[in-house]
Write a protein that holds these residues in place. Structure first.
Motif, PDB file in Angstrom:
ATOM      1  N   LYS A   4     -18.196   2.745  -0.633  1.00 38.66           N
ATOM      2  CA  LYS A   4     -17.042   3.478  -0.109  1.00 38.66           C
ATOM      3  C   LYS A   4     -16.484   2.778   1.127  1.00 38.66           C
ATOM      4  CE  LYS A   4     -15.673   8.006   1.610  1.00 38.66           C
ATOM      5  NZ  LYS A   4     -16.089   9.366   1.911  1.00 38.66           N
ATOM      6  N   LYS A   5     -17.364   2.340   2.005  1.00 38.84           N
ATOM      7  CA  LYS A   5     -16.945   1.629   3.218  1.00 38.84           C
ATOM      8  C   LYS A   5     -16.345   0.276   2.858  1.00 38.84           C
ATOM      9  CE  LYS A   5     -16.896   0.750   7.701  1.00 38.84           C
ATOM     10  NZ  LYS A   5     -15.552   0.747   8.239  1.00 38.84           N
ATOM     11  N   LYS A   6     -16.920  -0.408   1.856  1.00 37.58           N
ATOM     12  CA  LYS A   6     -16.373  -1.695   1.421  1.00 37.58           C
ATOM     13  C   LYS A   6     -14.941  -1.531   0.924  1.00 37.58           C
ATOM     14  CE  LYS A   6     -20.781  -3.664  -0.045  1.00 37.58           C
ATOM     15  NZ  LYS A   6     -21.566  -4.077  -1.213  1.00 37.58           N
ATOM     16  N   TYR A   7     -14.713  -0.505   0.073  1.00 34.71           N
ATOM     17  CA  TYR A   7     -13.368  -0.259  -0.436  1.00 34.71           C
ATOM     18  C   TYR A   7     -12.410   0.038   0.713  1.00 34.71           C
ATOM     19  CZ  TYR A   7     -15.167   0.028  -5.213  1.00 34.71           C
ATOM     20  OH  TYR A   7     -15.745  -0.254  -6.420  1.00 34.71           O
ATOM     21  N   GLN A   8     -12.834   0.894   1.619  1.00 31.34           N
ATOM     22  CA  GLN A   8     -11.982   1.253   2.749  1.00 31.34           C
ATOM     23  C   GLN A   8     -11.633   0.006   3.563  1.00 31.34           C
ATOM     24  OE1 GLN A   8     -13.388   4.522   5.144  1.00 31.34           O
ATOM     25  NE2 GLN A   8     -12.155   3.891   6.893  1.00 31.34           N
ATOM     26  N   ASP A   9     -12.616  -0.810   3.857  1.00 35.03           N
ATOM     27  CA  ASP A   9     -12.381  -2.028   4.640  1.00 35.03           C
ATOM     28  C   ASP A   9     -11.422  -2.977   3.923  1.00 35.03           C
ATOM     29  OD1 ASP A   9     -14.068  -1.030   6.578  1.00 35.03           O
ATOM     30  OD2 ASP A   9     -15.738  -2.394   6.118  1.00 35.03           O
ATOM     31  N   ILE A  10     -11.588  -3.102   2.604  1.00 33.99           N
ATOM     32  CA  ILE A  10     -10.705  -3.984   1.841  1.00 33.99           C
ATOM     33  C   ILE A  10      -9.270  -3.466   1.877  1.00 33.99           C
ATOM     34  CG2 ILE A  10     -10.148  -4.831  -0.481  1.00 33.99           C
ATOM     35  CD1 ILE A  10     -13.234  -4.887  -0.957  1.00 33.99           C
ATOM     36  N   PHE A  11      -9.092  -2.179   1.681  1.00 32.47           N
ATOM     37  CA  PHE A  11      -7.743  -1.608   1.730  1.00 32.47           C
ATOM     38  C   PHE A  11      -7.108  -1.837   3.099  1.00 32.47           C
ATOM     39  CE2 PHE A  11      -8.377   0.182  -2.342  1.00 32.47           C
ATOM     40  CZ  PHE A  11      -7.182   0.715  -2.784  1.00 32.47           C
ATOM     41  N   ILE A  12      -7.844  -1.572   4.150  1.00 29.08           N
ATOM     42  CA  ILE A  12      -7.308  -1.729   5.511  1.00 29.08           C
ATOM     43  C   ILE A  12      -6.959  -3.190   5.787  1.00 29.08           C
ATOM     44  CG2 ILE A  12      -7.905  -1.583   7.961  1.00 29.08           C
ATOM     45  CD1 ILE A  12      -9.493   1.004   7.184  1.00 29.08           C
ATOM     46  N   LYS A  13      -7.865  -4.088   5.443  1.00 31.61           N
ATOM     47  CA  LYS A  13      -7.635  -5.525   5.699  1.00 31.61           C
ATOM     48  C   LYS A  13      -6.502  -6.058   4.824  1.00 31.61           C
ATOM     49  CE  LYS A  13      -9.800  -9.987   4.860  1.00 31.61           C
ATOM     50  NZ  LYS A  13      -9.187 -10.286   3.577  1.00 31.61           N
ATOM     51  N   ALA A  24      -8.207   8.459   2.044  1.00 30.47           N
ATOM     52  CA  ALA A  24      -8.774   8.207   0.718  1.00 30.47           C
ATOM     53  C   ALA A  24      -7.789   8.533  -0.403  1.00 30.47           C
ATOM     54  CB  ALA A  24     -10.059   9.000   0.529  1.00 30.47           C
ATOM     55  N   ASN A  25      -6.733   9.257  -0.093  1.00 32.13           N
ATOM     56  CA  ASN A  25      -5.735   9.614  -1.097  1.00 32.13           C
ATOM     57  C   ASN A  25      -4.501   8.721  -1.041  1.00 32.13           C
ATOM     58  OD1 ASN A  25      -7.219  11.855  -2.128  1.00 32.13           O
ATOM     59  ND2 ASN A  25      -6.678  12.950  -0.265  1.00 32.13           N
ATOM     60  N   ILE A  26      -4.611   7.609  -0.328  1.00 32.64           N
ATOM     61  CA  ILE A  26      -3.475   6.697  -0.184  1.00 32.64           C
ATOM     62  C   ILE A  26      -2.987   6.231  -1.554  1.00 32.64           C
ATOM     63  CG2 ILE A  26      -4.929   4.654   0.046  1.00 32.64           C
ATOM     64  CD1 ILE A  26      -2.942   3.586   2.073  1.00 32.64           C
ATOM     65  N   LYS A  27      -1.659   6.111  -1.692  1.00 32.20           N
ATOM     66  CA  LYS A  27      -1.060   5.681  -2.957  1.00 32.20           C
ATOM     67  C   LYS A  27      -0.048   4.580  -2.703  1.00 32.20           C
ATOM     68  CE  LYS A  27      -1.550  10.119  -5.203  1.00 32.20           C
ATOM     69  NZ  LYS A  27      -0.865  11.295  -5.686  1.00 32.20           N
ATOM     70  N   TYR A  28       0.183   3.798  -3.736  1.00 34.72           N
ATOM     71  CA  TYR A  28       1.163   2.720  -3.687  1.00 34.72           C
ATOM     72  C   TYR A  28       2.501   3.248  -3.179  1.00 34.72           C
ATOM     73  CZ  TYR A  28       3.992  -1.205  -5.376  1.00 34.72           C
ATOM     74  OH  TYR A  28       4.847  -2.264  -5.475  1.00 34.72           O
ATOM     75  N   HIS A  63      -3.669   3.903  -6.605  1.00 30.76           N
ATOM     76  CA  HIS A  63      -4.407   4.706  -5.636  1.00 30.76           C
ATOM     77  C   HIS A  63      -5.857   4.223  -5.554  1.00 30.76           C
ATOM     78  CE1 HIS A  63      -4.738   6.710  -9.530  1.00 30.76           C
ATOM     79  NE2 HIS A  63      -5.888   7.187  -9.131  1.00 30.76           N
ATOM     80  N   LEU A  64      -6.506   4.584  -4.504  1.00 23.96           N
ATOM     81  CA  LEU A  64      -7.867   4.138  -4.231  1.00 23.96           C
ATOM     82  C   LEU A  64      -8.836   4.531  -5.337  1.00 23.96           C
ATOM     83  CD1 LEU A  64      -9.998   2.929  -2.322  1.00 23.96           C
ATOM     84  CD2 LEU A  64     -10.113   5.137  -1.185  1.00 23.96           C
ATOM     85  N   ARG A  65      -8.761   5.731  -5.831  1.00 32.47           N
ATOM     86  CA  ARG A  65      -9.706   6.199  -6.861  1.00 32.47           C
ATOM     87  C   ARG A  65      -9.649   5.311  -8.105  1.00 32.47           C
ATOM     88  NH1 ARG A  65     -14.049   8.016  -6.210  1.00 32.47           N
ATOM     89  NH2 ARG A  65     -14.686   6.695  -7.865  1.00 32.47           N
ATOM     90  N   TRP A  66      -8.446   4.883  -8.519  1.00 32.38           N
ATOM     91  CA  TRP A  66      -8.316   4.008  -9.682  1.00 32.38           C
ATOM     92  C   TRP A  66      -9.066   2.706  -9.417  1.00 32.38           C
ATOM     93  CZ3 TRP A  66      -6.922  -0.849 -11.020  1.00 32.38           C
ATOM     94  CH2 TRP A  66      -6.713  -1.103 -12.375  1.00 32.38           C
ATOM     95  N   ALA A  67      -8.916   2.148  -8.235  1.00 31.43           N
ATOM     96  CA  ALA A  67      -9.588   0.886  -7.897  1.00 31.43           C
ATOM     97  C   ALA A  67     -11.097   1.038  -7.980  1.00 31.43           C
ATOM     98  CB  ALA A  67      -9.177   0.411  -6.505  1.00 31.43           C
TER      99      ALA A  67
END
Length: 82
Positions: A4-13, A24-28, A63-67
């Motif tokens: 979960k932290k890895k995904y979050q870090d990747i999205f932020i970076k 966590a509900n961020i969408k395109y 969205h994050l959940r799909w990833a």
């Protein structure tokens, strides 16, 4: 580090976004940073981090959940065929 932290870090970076804006509900297209260029950067970084290639239907990464679901599926398939 948890996945979960890895995904979050990747999205932020990848999206070069302020970590305070992460949700966590961020969408395109919810945020200006997740435009078409941010989208391709995100795909590339997810593939690199999780050592997978060609996330099929990446245009569906909205969205994050799909990833998370898609990458976990790819990792499982890789284990089965290895």
């Amino acid at each position: 580090m948890s996945n979960k932290k890895k995904y979050q870090d990747i999205f932020i970076k990848s999206l070069a976004m302020d970590s305070k804006k992460f949700d966590a509900n961020i969408k395109y297209n919810d945020i200006p940073e997740w435009d078409s260029i941010g989208h391709m950067t995100l795909i590339s970084d997810l593939e690199d981090k999780f050592k997978i290639t060609h996330i099929e239907n990446s245009e569906n990464l909205s969205h994050l959940r799909w990833a998370v679901d898609r990458i976990e599926d790819l990792k499982l398939v890789r284990k089965i065929v290895s």
